[in-house]
Design a protein around this motif. Structure first.
Motif, PDB file in Angstrom:
ATOM      1  N   CYS A  89       0.850  -1.190   0.000  1.00 12.94           N
ATOM      2  CA  CYS A  89       0.000   0.000   0.000  1.00 12.94           C
ATOM      3  C   CYS A  89       0.886   1.239   0.000  1.00 12.94           C
ATOM      4  CB  CYS A  89      -0.899   0.036   1.233  1.00 12.94           C
ATOM      5  SG  CYS A  89      -2.135  -1.266   1.272  1.00 12.94           S
ATOM      6  N   TYR A  90       0.411   2.272  -0.682  1.00 12.03           N
ATOM      7  CA  TYR A  90       1.124   3.542  -0.743  1.00 12.03           C
ATOM      8  C   TYR A  90       0.127   4.660  -0.501  1.00 12.03           C
ATOM      9  CZ  TYR A  90       4.515   0.707  -3.328  1.00 12.03           C
ATOM     10  OH  TYR A  90       5.395  -0.274  -3.710  1.00 12.03           O
ATOM     11  N   LEU A  91       0.623   5.823  -0.101  1.00 14.89           N
ATOM     12  CA  LEU A  91      -0.216   7.008   0.013  1.00 14.89           C
ATOM     13  C   LEU A  91       0.036   7.892  -1.191  1.00 14.89           C
ATOM     14  CD1 LEU A  91       0.105   7.874   3.795  1.00 14.89           C
ATOM     15  CD2 LEU A  91      -1.795   6.769   2.611  1.00 14.89           C
ATOM     16  N   GLY A  92      -1.046   8.395  -1.789  1.00 15.54           N
ATOM     17  CA  GLY A  92      -0.936   9.223  -2.976  1.00 15.54           C
ATOM     18  C   GLY A  92      -0.564  10.660  -2.642  1.00 15.54           C
ATOM     19  N   ASP A  93      -0.202  11.401  -3.700  1.00 16.11           N
ATOM     20  CA  ASP A  93       0.065  12.823  -3.556  1.00 16.11           C
ATOM     21  C   ASP A  93      -0.494  13.548  -4.780  1.00 16.11           C
ATOM     22  OD1 ASP A  93       1.917  12.193  -5.542  1.00 16.11           O
ATOM     23  OD2 ASP A  93       3.659  12.672  -4.338  1.00 16.11           O
ATOM     24  N   GLU A  94      -0.300  14.841  -4.850  1.00 19.62           N
ATOM     25  CA  GLU A  94      -0.797  15.692  -5.925  1.00 19.62           C
ATOM     26  C   GLU A  94      -2.291  15.454  -6.144  1.00 19.62           C
ATOM     27  OE1 GLU A  94       1.863  15.651  -9.299  1.00 19.62           O
ATOM     28  OE2 GLU A  94       3.590  15.590  -7.952  1.00 19.62           O
ATOM     29  N   VAL A 107       3.004   5.840 -13.389  1.00 20.14           N
ATOM     30  CA  VAL A 107       3.021   6.970 -14.328  1.00 20.14           C
ATOM     31  C   VAL A 107       1.631   7.601 -14.409  1.00 20.14           C
ATOM     32  CG1 VAL A 107       3.317   7.608 -16.749  1.00 20.14           C
ATOM     33  CG2 VAL A 107       4.936   6.039 -15.663  1.00 20.14           C
ATOM     34  N   LEU A 108       0.604   6.772 -14.566  1.00 20.66           N
ATOM     35  CA  LEU A 108      -0.745   7.293 -14.761  1.00 20.66           C
ATOM     36  C   LEU A 108      -1.282   8.068 -13.561  1.00 20.66           C
ATOM     37  CD1 LEU A 108      -2.414   4.373 -16.735  1.00 20.66           C
ATOM     38  CD2 LEU A 108      -1.551   6.551 -17.601  1.00 20.66           C
ATOM     39  N   CYS A 109      -0.912   7.688 -12.356  1.00 20.66           N
ATOM     40  CA  CYS A 109      -1.451   8.394 -11.197  1.00 20.66           C
ATOM     41  C   CYS A 109      -0.845   9.793 -11.039  1.00 20.66           C
ATOM     42  CB  CYS A 109      -1.320   7.579  -9.918  1.00 20.66           C
ATOM     43  SG  CYS A 109       0.333   7.488  -9.260  1.00 20.66           S
ATOM     44  N   ARG A 110       0.124  10.135 -11.852  1.00 19.75           N
ATOM     45  CA  ARG A 110       0.684  11.495 -11.866  1.00 19.75           C
ATOM     46  C   ARG A 110      -0.173  12.443 -12.714  1.00 19.75           C
ATOM     47  NH1 ARG A 110       3.735  11.532  -7.722  1.00 19.75           N
ATOM     48  NH2 ARG A 110       5.315   9.934  -7.659  1.00 19.75           N
ATOM     49  N   LEU A 111      -1.071  11.872 -13.527  1.00 22.29           N
ATOM     50  CA  LEU A 111      -1.959  12.671 -14.360  1.00 22.29           C
ATOM     51  C   LEU A 111      -3.149  13.149 -13.538  1.00 22.29           C
ATOM     52  CD1 LEU A 111      -2.054  10.382 -17.526  1.00 22.29           C
ATOM     53  CD2 LEU A 111      -0.588  12.372 -17.121  1.00 22.29           C
ATOM     54  N   SER A 112      -3.818  14.151 -14.027  1.00 17.68           N
ATOM     55  CA  SER A 112      -5.036  14.617 -13.350  1.00 17.68           C
ATOM     56  C   SER A 112      -6.127  13.555 -13.531  1.00 17.68           C
ATOM     57  CB  SER A 112      -5.507  15.941 -13.930  1.00 17.68           C
ATOM     58  OG  SER A 112      -6.032  15.750 -15.229  1.00 17.68           O
TER      59      SER A 112
END
Length: 97
Positions: free
Chosen positions: A20-25, A61-66
């Protein structure tokens, strides 16, 4: 903000995450659930009003997109599930295929 911790617990009962990871942006506050038996990941935020996302390919990569860019340009590998009705059943289906 109202938090529904049960969402995260239900995902863990549905499939045991390997990591599990925590998201950002754009995904700040989201938890990323990764699994040993699939490349698909689940991103969910326990704050009421947030949808969950299933990303089937290249999630780092995709989770860096809006969110908008994901839903418009990557519909073939991203599914958004709103926490209404049988959202857990829709999540089960999304994780299968």
């Amino acid at each position: 903000a109202r938090v529904d911790q049960r969402r995260l617990e239900q995902i863990c009962r549905l499939r045991k995450p390997a990591e599990c990871y925590l998201g950002d942006e754009d995904f700040d506050g989201y938890v990323v659930f990764c699994f040993a038996d699939t490349s698909a990941v689940i991103l969910d935020n326990p704050v009421v009003g947030n949808a969950l996302y299933v990303i089937r390919d290249n999630w780092k990569v995709l989770c860096r997109l809006s969110k908008r860019d994901l839903l418009v340009g990557h519909r073939h590998v991203v599914r958004r599930i709103i926490h209404r009705g049988d959202w857990l059943g829709r999540l089960r289906t999304a994780m299968r295929g």
